[in-house]
Design a protein around this motif. Structure first.
Motif, PDB file in Angstrom:
ATOM      1  N   VAL A 239       0.944  -1.102  -0.011  1.00  8.89           N
ATOM      2  CA  VAL A 239      -0.041   0.062   0.201  1.00  8.89           C
ATOM      3  C   VAL A 239       0.845   1.297   0.049  1.00  8.89           C
ATOM      4  O   VAL A 239       1.546   1.431   0.791  1.00  8.89           O
ATOM      5  CB  VAL A 239      -0.981   0.081   1.188  1.00  8.89           C
ATOM      6  N   VAL A 242      -3.377   5.524   1.863  1.00  9.21           N
ATOM      7  CA  VAL A 242      -4.793   5.513   2.209  1.00  9.21           C
ATOM      8  C   VAL A 242      -5.563   6.466   2.530  1.00  9.21           C
ATOM      9  O   VAL A 242      -5.148   7.476   3.367  1.00  9.21           O
ATOM     10  CB  VAL A 242      -4.712   4.398   3.699  1.00  9.21           C
ATOM     11  N   VAL A 247      -7.856   2.681  -1.377  1.00 12.33           N
ATOM     12  CA  VAL A 247      -6.484   2.367  -0.901  1.00 12.33           C
ATOM     13  C   VAL A 247      -5.831   2.563  -2.299  1.00 12.33           C
ATOM     14  O   VAL A 247      -6.323   1.891  -3.493  1.00 12.33           O
ATOM     15  CB  VAL A 247      -6.381   1.129  -0.427  1.00 12.33           C
ATOM     16  N   LEU A 249      -2.197   1.202  -4.226  1.00 11.60           N
ATOM     17  CA  LEU A 249      -1.336   0.075  -4.168  1.00 11.60           C
ATOM     18  C   LEU A 249       0.088   0.603  -4.820  1.00 11.60           C
ATOM     19  O   LEU A 249       0.059   1.791  -5.528  1.00 11.60           O
ATOM     20  CB  LEU A 249      -1.778  -1.209  -4.878  1.00 11.60           C
ATOM     21  N   LEU A 260      -9.857  -0.978   5.297  1.00 15.93           N
ATOM     22  CA  LEU A 260      -8.738  -1.602   5.084  1.00 15.93           C
ATOM     23  C   LEU A 260      -8.090  -2.381   6.323  1.00 15.93           C
ATOM     24  O   LEU A 260      -8.113  -1.575   7.440  1.00 15.93           O
ATOM     25  CB  LEU A 260      -7.750  -0.513   4.809  1.00 15.93           C
TER      26      LEU A 260
END
Length: 453
Positions: A239, A242, A247, A249, A260
């Protein structure tokens, strides 16, 4: 002559096992036993995903310390610092009062907290799975997403609420994703307006393989079982940021989600840092006898201690597992008694009995004594191991009854609201910001501390 005071910090596997053995090895007149713990139960952490999924009730995995420990005094609070020169443990009680607790022998089994990284938004929005309160909160949160998705008219919002992201491909992350995926699949039948095919579970880990500790073959079987149930995997990635509704990546993908779940490993309790002694990857360096070099009055074990693994030659340290912590607790007790009686200490030696991963239902993988199992045989081994590892007959009975009841009657998928209205951040649940600094310890800057006997 005053009886020596033995203070144990932490009521987890190592601490509870140590005190249980000390009560049998020492008479009431030989020592005073004190346990510093914020809760009056020992949490059986391996079954926490079952609590989040509603398969087990919270009480099933909360083993009463007062049922096991009859002579030990329980101090409800958390150790926030140790002054090894004054032989004082600084404790903040659950009321907020700060105490200086003197000791003759200090046993540090403070456990661990969730390991995090400097990822934007992680501390604000990630949900953990380290405490009983977090498991209860997570269950309510997941069911709430189904409730909200069922009534919204916004397709984008519905998709985001029905997408769940778990970070961490170890035991905790894999079992959490597996158990909660079964929860949402079963619960979807109670929502006639929801298409079960819209529910997505994503498991993300920076490692290239799932459950690497079990070996490539069993890790691949676990992935196959979960893929068959619709779980998607993103391995070799992590990740990067956030937000409240998505989210991002490290490979650039953006996953719209309101959930999450962060299970990317553990780190030793921040209490370790207050001792100003040598650490190894954040864990307090300990000898094979579980002593702390240079500090005669302190012993340490469990997740907070880096104990040489003599079964592997002593070059590596024992992993932070319940199996090692429980067995180290027995050696802790023996060595505390040996110190009091002036006898030599014995080293900790234990060969790992194997690993079990319960994926819910008939799905499981396990490796007892090096034998690779999957499916129903692995599930039987996994659940049998957990039942035998629970420390009381009452706890074993509760777990067996809960498993049977869930298998026959199912779940009602209700939100309890027990944790409603409280902050959901990892640091709030795990109290990681409450510890003293080394400077505060060195200069005795303890807020309104009073000494207790």
């Amino acid at each position: 002559m005053a009886r020596p005071k033995i203070v144990v910090v932490g009521g987890g596997f190592a601490g509870a096992e140590c005190l249980h053995r000390l009560e049998r090895r020492l008479g009431p007149a030989e020592a005073d036993l004190l346990l510093v713990t914020p809760t009056d139960y020992q949490l059986y952490l391996p079954l926490l995903p079952h609590v989040a999924a509603g398969v087990l009730t919270p009480q099933s995995v909360a083993v009463s310390l007062r049922r096991r420990l009859r002579r030990t005094r329980l101090l409800p609070g958390a150790a926030i610092g140790v002054d090894v020169h004054a032989k004082v443990c600084v404790v903040r009680k659950t009321t907020g009062e700060v105490l200086d607790v003197p000791y003759d022998q200090l046993v540090l089994t403070a456990g661990s907290t969730t390991r995090t990284f400097d990822i934007p938004g992680l501390s604000q929005y990630a949900l953990g799975m380290k405490t009983l309160a977090q498991a209860a909160y997570l269950r309510d949160h997941v069911i709430a997403q189904l409730d909200l998705a069922a009534v919204t008219q916004d397709a984008a919002e519905r998709d985001a609420r029905l997408r769940f992201v778990v970070v961490g491909g170890g035991y905790a992350g894999t079992e959490t994703a597996a158990c909660l995926q079964r929860l949402t699949t079963a619960a979807a039948r109670r929502y006639p307006r929801l298409d079960p095919a819209l529910i997505e579970w994503h498991l993300i880990d920076v490692a290239p393989k799932l459950l690497p500790e079990l070996g490539e073959k069993l890790g691949a079987k676990a992935m196959m079982m979960l893929r068959r149930r619709g779980v998607e995997f993103s391995l070799g990635t992590s990740v990067s940021s956030v937000e409240a509704t998505c989210v991002t990546l490290t490979d650039g993908r953006v996953l719209p989600t309101h959930t999450l779940i962060w299970t990317a490993g553990v780190k030793a309790s921040p209490l370790v840092d207050t001792l100003s002694t040598e650490t190894l990857r954040g864990r307090l360096v300990a000898t094979p006898e579980l002593t702390v070099p240079g500090i005669d009055s302190v012993l340490a074990a469990g997740d907070a201690a880096a104990v040489p693994d003599l079964a592997k030659g002593g070059d590596a340290v024992t992993p932070p597992t319940a199996q090692h912590a429980q067995r180290q607790g027995k050696v802790l007790a023996d060595n505390v008694v040996a110190r009091l009686h002036g006898r030599p200490l014995k080293p900790y030696y234990h060969r790992d009995l194997g690993l079990v991963v319960d994926l819910g239902g008939k799905d499981a993988v396990s490796k007892p004594l090096g034998v690779e199992l999957s499916g129903v045989p692995a599930q039987a081994v996994a659940r049998g191991y957990h039942v035998l590892s629970l420390p009381t007959v009452t706890a074993r009975t509760r777990v067996l009854v809960n498993w049977a009841l869930n298998a026959t009657a199912g779940d009602d998928f209700v939100r309890t609201g027990f944790q409603a209205g409280r902050p959901a951040r990892l640091q709030d649940f795990e109290q990681t910001e409450a510890y003293l600094s080394t400077d505060q310890i060195a200069h005795h800057e303890r807020p309104q501390a009073r000494r207790t006997g």
